[in-house]
Scaffold this active site. Structure first.
Site, PDB file in Angstrom:
ATOM      1  N   TYR A 182       1.017  -0.400  -0.159  1.00  0.00           N
ATOM      2  CA  TYR A 182       0.276   0.020  -0.102  1.00  0.00           C
ATOM      3  C   TYR A 182       0.603   0.850  -0.072  1.00  0.00           C
ATOM      4  O   TYR A 182       0.675   1.664  -0.999  1.00  0.00           O
ATOM      5  CB  TYR A 182      -0.821  -0.057   1.230  1.00  0.00           C
ATOM      6  CG  TYR A 182      -1.925   1.202   1.441  1.00  0.00           C
ATOM      7  CD1 TYR A 182      -3.263   1.019   0.251  1.00  0.00           C
ATOM      8  CD2 TYR A 182      -1.783   2.398   1.420  1.00  0.00           C
ATOM      9  CE1 TYR A 182      -4.039   2.449  -0.075  1.00  0.00           C
ATOM     10  CE2 TYR A 182      -2.748   3.561   1.881  1.00  0.00           C
ATOM     11  CZ  TYR A 182      -3.466   3.260   0.547  1.00  0.00           C
ATOM     12  OH  TYR A 182      -4.920   4.210   0.895  1.00  0.00           O
ATOM     13  N   SER A 229      -6.464   1.191  -4.688  1.00  0.00           N
ATOM     14  CA  SER A 229      -6.737   2.300  -4.195  1.00  0.00           C
ATOM     15  C   SER A 229      -5.435   3.002  -4.496  1.00  0.00           C
ATOM     16  O   SER A 229      -4.344   2.873  -5.633  1.00  0.00           O
ATOM     17  CB  SER A 229      -7.167   2.345  -2.301  1.00  0.00           C
ATOM     18  OG  SER A 229      -7.466   4.229  -2.615  1.00  0.00           O
ATOM     19  N   ASP A 239     -17.976   3.660  -7.720  1.00  0.00           N
ATOM     20  CA  ASP A 239     -16.193   3.567  -6.785  1.00  0.00           C
ATOM     21  C   ASP A 239     -16.788   5.407  -7.409  1.00  0.00           C
ATOM     22  O   ASP A 239     -16.273   5.871  -7.672  1.00  0.00           O
ATOM     23  CB  ASP A 239     -15.342   3.216  -7.232  1.00  0.00           C
ATOM     24  CG  ASP A 239     -14.489   3.692  -6.327  1.00  0.00           C
ATOM     25  OD1 ASP A 239     -14.350   4.520  -5.432  1.00  0.00           O
ATOM     26  OD2 ASP A 239     -12.894   3.592  -7.019  1.00  0.00           O
ATOM     27  N   HIS A 264     -15.679   1.342  -3.369  1.00  0.00           N
ATOM     28  CA  HIS A 264     -14.549   1.110  -3.894  1.00  0.00           C
ATOM     29  C   HIS A 264     -14.224   0.077  -2.761  1.00  0.00           C
ATOM     30  O   HIS A 264     -13.028   0.028  -2.452  1.00  0.00           O
ATOM     31  CB  HIS A 264     -13.429   2.466  -3.040  1.00  0.00           C
ATOM     32  CG  HIS A 264     -12.351   2.947  -2.594  1.00  0.00           C
ATOM     33  ND1 HIS A 264     -11.632   2.940  -4.042  1.00  0.00           N
ATOM     34  CD2 HIS A 264     -11.361   2.888  -2.042  1.00  0.00           C
ATOM     35  CE1 HIS A 264     -10.663   3.376  -3.653  1.00  0.00           C
ATOM     36  NE2 HIS A 264     -10.383   3.570  -2.689  1.00  0.00           N
TER      37      HIS A 264
END
Length: 719
Positions: A492, A572, A655, A690
């Site tokens: 991430y 993301s 999203d 999302h």
């Protein structure tokens, strides 16, 4: 996305054509493997749009794909055609049905959410295994029999309407809850009478990024909302002019009282919490995704607001108060955070209660006359109890490698609940008596597998600049490691979000079939506090990509993954990560799985919540930031002539956090460039957003598709 994912601040028109679409749970399971079709990507119109900025011409040929699929039939048709090609390809993968079957088995266990006590009632969620959405239960007394209070599975035939945030009134008479439809960030807020199970007449709309907190007397509640968007713009327009309101029960929303707004600063976000004594409403304001807040106290019974903090320089998290003396968790003067108190009559004078330590202080909550502090030490959870004066009382014993969450409570009750999980161990809920210090199991899952069959290691490796990066490596015991194994590397690396051990049935299915799962704790996250975050954002963002590339190189050098056996995944901000490193090192990876990614770094700030992310990414309108962003933007840096890994992009039509146009444009460019014969596909889920609120069947179907795709291109034999 969870609260910290992209730091959403406290962070449908009928024109959408029905695609031959994203596979459902049913057709994913029923599709028999067939010979792979010759890939012929749908023709995508390539426009002539060019933006000139700071003397540089930047082509954006797929600008038209930014439009909302619900509004623009042309975009909807493109999605349908892409899904048709993708579904035909996925149907040929031999591992698809096997993954779907195993994931369904692993998901099929009873699981509980953290209980909240109010009055004599205990509120908690439960899922019997394969229910699309978890059900909210209430029981009278700790040992009482639970009864269903809210079953969101009855709200929509496709299971895509979810129970969002919920909060009982202090006496347990009412439940304040929100409804999330199709994965959107927008919420509809309602109130339920707990005794009768019936909704009251109260309904609040256009709520987003909001805490929901009751007045202590139960007369009403505080919430945050945006103005109603223009027709057709709800899922794309910028979110501005956030404001805090008070709603009195039994009145229409039009009569709600404005508590806090900043029309002169429309980009501020505001979230309200009622103090423990009920005398104040503390409004926490933020300018972006960074934990840099302003604090304003509003007397609950009216009166002049009291500014406490207005420099937006540090994190301030309310813990408790006794009269005018307030306790906060803050990183002011302590990058790994500390506990302090201040008197609101002299807010500039800070008293330290618990100093900064080697571990990162990530949470503090008051329970009875104790405060529980949660820490991360090398990305593993630790917890201790202290007195209200900051003096230590005892440590809370947790397993070695795992993640503990919860510890909520109030000053009137000595009990709290927390959950503990790890990569191979599903969540167990514990009840903690803060007087005796003893924990007991409140709810534990009955498993269909043995967690002891899996090993969890923590390793450290060197990044490009020599920085030591932690990484968890999980696999099935007894795995033949002589030639390396297909390995799924997840990352991430942003927004101060820490990657901590947690259970995922879909990841376990990958390991159960013989794959290795690795998680790199990249810079940009919060594992080691503010300095770790700062080292991976703005002009330091390349450090994150270097850390992830070094993780892949380490896994291959150590023989954990063989060459051609490495697949990368991230969602993301992690989708941006996967897109960027694929451009930078296409030779290193066999496959890439970027999900709901931020792919156009020059226009991310023009849609919905994107403007908040400038804290991590910078401003495309500023020359230095623009040049930095252009240098790694996934959409703008696809290298024609290089052999790229197989890529399966995933996104969803609803999203409104990272609008799907990012993934649409990125995929179109992948398919346009000459980057080798491996497939470069997109899977667009319908009635999903999302991530939060996605029903279990859609989670399983998507994961089965992704990991069957990964297995195909890493050589994992799935039976």
């Amino acid at each position: 996305m969870p609260r910290k994912d992209m730091r959403a601040p406290l962070a449908l028109a009928a024109l959408m054509m029905t695609p031959a679409a994203a596979p459902t749970a049913a057709n994913a399971a029923d599709s028999a493997a067939a010979p792979a079709p010759a890939l012929a990507y749908p023709a995508t119109e390539r426009g002539s749009t060019v933006d000139r900025q700071f003397g540089i011409d930047v082509a954006d040929p797929y600008r038209w794909l930014e439009d909302d699929v619900r509004v623009n039939p042309k975009v909807a048709a493109w999605v349908a055609e892409q899904n048709k090609v993708t579904d035909a390809y996925l149907a040929t993968l031999p591992g698809r049905e096997a993954f779907h079957k195993r994931m369904t088995e692993l998901y099929n266990y009873e699981r509980f959410g953290l209980p909240t006590k109010a009055g004599t009632h205990y509120f908690y969620t439960r899922n019997d295994g394969l229910q699309p959405q978890s059900v909210l239960y209430v029981r009278d007394g700790l040992k009482g029999e639970g009864r269903v209070l809210i079953d969101p599975n009855a709200w929509a035939k496709d299971g895509a309407t979810a129970l969002g945030e919920w909060n009982p009134s202090e006496d347990g008479k009412y439940l304040l809850y929100s409804v999330q439809d199709g994965g959107t960030d927008w919420r509809i807020v309602r109130v339920k009478d707990v005794a009768t199970g019936q909704d009251t007449s109260d309904e609040i709309r256009w709520v987003k990024f909001s805490a929901l907190d009751w007045a202590k007397d139960g007369s009403g509640f505080y919430y945050s909302r945006f103005p109603e968007p223009k027709e057709g713009q709800a899922f794309q327009s910028l979110n501005e002019n956030h404001a805090v309101y008070f709603h009195k029960l039994g009145t229409p929303q039009s009569e709600d009282v404005l508590i806090h707004a900043t029309p002169d600063e429309p980009k501020l976000n505001h979230s309200a919490v009622v103090t423990d004594d009920g005398k104040y409403v503390l409004v926490v304001s933020s300018k972006g995704t960074d934990e840099r807040y302003g604090l304003t106290l509003h007397p609950a019974k009216g009166g002049a607001a009291i500014p406490l903090v207005d420099d937006y320089a540090n994190n301030w998290e309310y813990v408790t108060n006794a009269g005018s003396r307030f306790t906060f968790l803050t990183n002011k003067g302590a990058p790994r955070a500390r506990l302090v108190s201040l008197d609101i009559r002299k807010p500039g004078e800070i008293t330290e209660l618990v100093p900064e330590s080697q571990s990162t202080l990530v949470g503090a909550s008051r329970v009875g006359n104790r405060i529980i502090l949660s820490y991360l030490g090398d990305a593993k959870s630790q917890a201790v109890m202290i007195g209200l004066d900051g003096k230590p009382i005892s440590a809370i014993r947790l397993a070695d490698i795992g993640s503990a969450k919860g510890f909520g409570g109030n000053p009137r009750d000595a009990e709290t609940f927390y959950e503990f999980s790890s990569y191979a161990t599903p969540t167990t809920i514990f009840r903690l008596d803060t007087v005796t210090g003893k924990s007991e199991v409140f709810a534990a899952p009955k498993l269909t597998f043995d967690p002891k069959q899996f090993s969890v290691e923590q390793r450290f490796y060197k990044s490009k600049d020599g920085t030591q990066i932690p990484m968890f490596v999980v696999m099935k015991k007894g795995l033949d490691r002589s030639k390396g194994s297909p390995t799924l590397l997840y990352g991430y690396g942003g927004f101060n979000v820490s990657q901590v051990p947690g259970f995922s049935p879909t990841k376990l299915a990958w390991m159960d079939k013989g794959g290795v799962f690795a998680v790199a704790n990249l810079r940009g996250g919060g594992e080691y506090g503010k300095a770790w975050h700062d080292a991976g954002r703005l002009d330091k963002k390349q450090n994150v990509f270097d850390d992830f590339i070094a993780a892949g190189e380490y896994l291959i050098a150590e023989g954990i993954a063989g060459k051609g056996q490495l697949v990368i995944e991230g969602g993301s901000n992690g989708g941006l990560l996967v897109g960027a490193v694929t451009n930078q090192r296409p030779d290193l990876f066999a496959a890439a799985l970027p999900a709901v990614g931020v792919m156009d770094m020059l226009r991310f700030d023009r849609f919905t919540a994107g403007r908040y992310w400038t804290d991590d990414y910078g401003y495309p309108s500023k020359e230095a930031d623009f040049r930095n962003l252009l240098g790694y933007s996934p959409y703008h840096n696809i290298k024609g002539g290089a052999a790229y890994p197989a890529i399966l992009v995933t996104t969803a039509d609803t999203d409104d956090r990272v609008v799907p146009g990012h993934s649409f444009k990125y995929t179109a460019e992948l398919q346009h460039e000459d980057i080798g014969p491996k497939p470069h596909l997109i899977r667009v889920e319908t009635r999903a957003g999302h991530g939060s609120g996605k029903p279990v069947d859609k989670i399983i179907a998507e994961a089965a598709d992704k990991y069957a795709f990964a297995a195909k291109w890493t050589g994992l034999k799935v039976e």
